[in-house]
Design an enzyme around this catalytic site. Structure first.
Site, mmCIF file in Angstrom:
data_model
loop_
_atom_site.group_PDB
_atom_site.id
_atom_site.type_symbol
_atom_site.label_atom_id
_atom_site.label_comp_id
_atom_site.label_asym_id
_atom_site.label_seq_id
_atom_site.Cartn_x
_atom_site.Cartn_y
_atom_site.Cartn_z
ATOM 1 N N LYS A 246 -11.996 -35.991 11.567
ATOM 2 C CA LYS A 246 -13.196 -36.071 10.737
ATOM 3 C C LYS A 246 -13.145 -37.361 9.919
ATOM 4 O O LYS A 246 -12.119 -37.683 9.327
ATOM 5 C CB LYS A 246 -13.291 -34.845 9.826
ATOM 6 N N GLU A 334 -19.083 -14.467 5.923
ATOM 7 C CA GLU A 334 -19.725 -13.874 4.748
ATOM 8 C C GLU A 334 -19.719 -12.353 4.785
ATOM 9 O O GLU A 334 -19.522 -11.697 3.752
ATOM 10 C CB GLU A 334 -21.168 -14.387 4.641
ATOM 11 N N ARG A 362 -26.646 -13.961 5.252
ATOM 12 C CA ARG A 362 -25.910 -13.618 6.464
ATOM 13 C C ARG A 362 -25.130 -12.312 6.310
ATOM 14 O O ARG A 362 -24.588 -11.801 7.278
ATOM 15 C CB ARG A 362 -24.954 -14.769 6.812
#
Length: 588
Positions: A246, A334, A362
């Site tokens: 990244k 979640e 969610r």
């Protein structure tokens, strides 16, 4: 060396180049992303990490006929630039500009809109199954998903189903060991062992019936092209495991991947973040939450903190640093976070479950079934409530009031400022009989001196900020600070009263009765959905109480609000102070 990217307006232009020139395209693409994001801001590290993969995908596959989905979409900047949006890219995340995420209405190359994680496998599987039914056997279907996202429950649901189909799908696992924060969990450990060559003999993806290949260097452009060409002719579900870094190509972004996920403005040459003003500024609400939680946890050993993959964004990192065995990052999960919080509360702990408002959606079933139905006193701290700005409609936290207010047993609170946020957190950990959700916005607060001694707040209380005679403004949450400023700037303001409702549920019926009896007109103001929101609650109570009075509701209208600055979006939604002032002046 003549530039190449300037002449690429679609993947067709890319395909005209010989393979040996693609490395130059990748270099220019990386530089282009850095140049724009350095001044315009946005998600940097993820897109830099997949530059070679992006070039390889559009070179090998026949997009947009072949379907390509980017999970979450943080990493899709290179994709956008190569698919006809290069000249528009400087408008990225700006009002009326292109979206920071893939968006179907924006381009035929954006096969599916994304913004929340872990949706890509289900989406690409559905498209592949549709192609099979329609006899489109030559159409390829590719989903690019990160190691943090593939650990989520929905991704596993998609993998589980895809493995028993014979659909033509390719899942590319972009493994960089980080989402926004470093990846966590047993799957991360397994993937680390795969990279080291120390994983157990059985491959988890092969066990799920995927034709697995890798791990492959995700920055080896020509190696990627060779493997993608090979996989085009392999039938059935396939998974290519690529290893990337990244922030690749910008040293500072590689060294500090968390900060450079979305770094703000920076020097494009050195990568140094640009210094902000030295003038004292209020703390961000997330940091007030984080520091307050540490303060409370040091005095209450029953307190624990839970976050689904957002320890830095939510500032739960402060508890992780201070008391690591009482702070839990559960990954992008979640639903798991909510149910785990409920079960911890049944064991006598006081769980502070910190979830962005948009991501709590969610786990709606778990909030109802596992928390509220059983009346378990979980403390939900909903960061990024309201309009969040440039991340746009996938991230605006505008539905929480409406979808939580209708749930029995739920207390719903929107503090006015940092002191009130601290005090409601303090009140919650003293012990409540019900679950509570505390919503607060993205960005900085309004007070420099916020770390005051704690005070208990009575559940359902309200505050008369200013007494008036003709028009009462009822507000909830931090938008009430804007109302205070507005009233100070209006002439003939003695006619205007202002009442702050920290509690959207339960509503203070006694205060509403007083207002109905004392004022001719009532105005409600909130930074959430007008349908089913705070104003709707006031209307419901007023309808029961009487007498009839005119009630005007200012809230988010029944549309998805696009991306732009918070100020621009307030104006667009007509909850800005000028819109409210104009209405008040018609009544005065």
């Amino acid at each position: 060396m003549d530039p190449l990217l300037a002449h690429i307006d679609s993947p067709k232009d890319l395909k005209k180049l010989s393979k040996d020139r693609l490395a130059q395209v990748a270099r220019e693409l990386r530089e282009f992303i850095i140049d724009i994001v350095a001044t315009k801001e946005g998600h940097l590290g993820a897109s830099l990490g997949v530059v070679e993969l992006t070039v390889a995908l559009h070179y090998v596959f026949n997009t947009p006929y072949d379907k390509l989905i980017w999970d979450v979409g943080h990493q899709a900047y290179g994709h956008k630039i190569l698919t006809g949006r290069k000249d528009l890219f400087e408008t990225n995340r700006q009002l009326n500009g292109i979206s920071g995420f893939p968006k179907m209405s924006e381009s035929e190359y954006d096969a599916f809109g994304t913004g929340h994680s872990s949706t890509s496998i289900s989406a690409i599987l559905g498209m592949a199954m549709a192609s099979k039914l329609k006899g489109e056997h030559d159409r390829q279907h590719i989903a690019v998903i990160g190691d943090a996202s593939i650990a989520s429950g929905m991704a596993f649901e998609g993998l589980n189903h895809a493995g028993v189909t014979d659909t033509n799908i390719l899942i590319i696992l972009n493994d960089n060991a980080i989402g926004i924060d470093p990846s966590v969990g047993a799957l991360k450990k397994y993937l680390t062992n795969v990279k080291k060559g120390t994983a157990k003999d059985e491959n988890i993806f092969e066990c799920l019936n995927f034709n697995y290949s890798g791990p492959l260097d995700g920055h080896d452009l020509y190696g990627l092209i060779r493997e993608l060409e090979r996989l085009k002719s392999v039938s059935g579900p396939k998974l290519l495991h690529v290893i990337t870094t990244k922030g690749k190509g910008l040293q500072k972004a590689e060294e500090n991947q968390v900060a450079y996920h979305a770094p703000g403005k920076f020097d494009k040459t050195t990568g140094e973040l640009l210094k902000k003003s030295d003038r004292p500024e209020p703390l961000k609400y997330q940091d007030v939450f984080g520091h307050t939680l540490v303060e409370l946890a040091k005095n209450n050993e029953r307190i624990v903190g839970i976050t689904p993959a957002m320890p830095t964004g939510s500032s739960l990192k402060y508890l992780m640093e201070a008391i690591p065995d009482r702070a839990f990052d559960v990954g992008i999960a979640e639903q798991h976070a909510v149910t785990m919080a409920a079960s911890m509360a049944t064991a006598g702990l006081v769980p502070f479950c910190n979830i962005y408002s948009t991501f709590l959606q969610r786990a709606y079933d778990q909030v109802i079934h596992d928390v509220a139905l059983q009346n378990i006193p979980v403390v939900f701290c909903l960061d990024r409530a309201g309009l969040v700005g440039q991340d746009g409609p996938t991230h605006h936290g505008v539905f929480d009031i409406a979808h939580l207010r209708c749930i029995p047993n739920m207390i719903l609170c929107a503090p006015l400022n940092e002191v009130e946020l601290r005090n409601i957190m303090y009140t919650a950990q003293l012990g409540l009989e019900n679950p509570i959700a505390i919503r607060y916005p993205r960005g900085r607060g309004v007070l420099l001196d916020w770390q005051l001694p704690f005070e208990k707040i009575a559940i359902g209380t309200t505050f008369e900020v200013k007494k008036g005679s003709k028009i009462a403004i009822l507000s909830t949450g931090t938008i009430g600070n804007n109302i205070t400023e507005l009233l100070a700037a209006i002439k003939n303001d003695e006619a205007l009263g202002h009442y702050h409702f920290p509690f959207i549920k339960p509503l203070d019926k006694y205060r509403i009765q007083q207002v109905l009896e004392s004022y001719d007109h009532i105005v409600t103001v909130e930074d959430g959905s007008a349908i089913g929101g705070f104003g709707s609650g006031i209307l419901e109570v007023a309808n029961d109480l009487g007498p009839y009075k005119s009630i005007k509701v200012f809230g988010i209208p029944d549309v998805f609000i696009p991306h732009g600055t918070q100020e621009e979006l307030y104006r667009l939604a007509q909850i800005d102070m000028q819109s409210i002032k104009n209405y008040l002046e018609t009544l005065l």
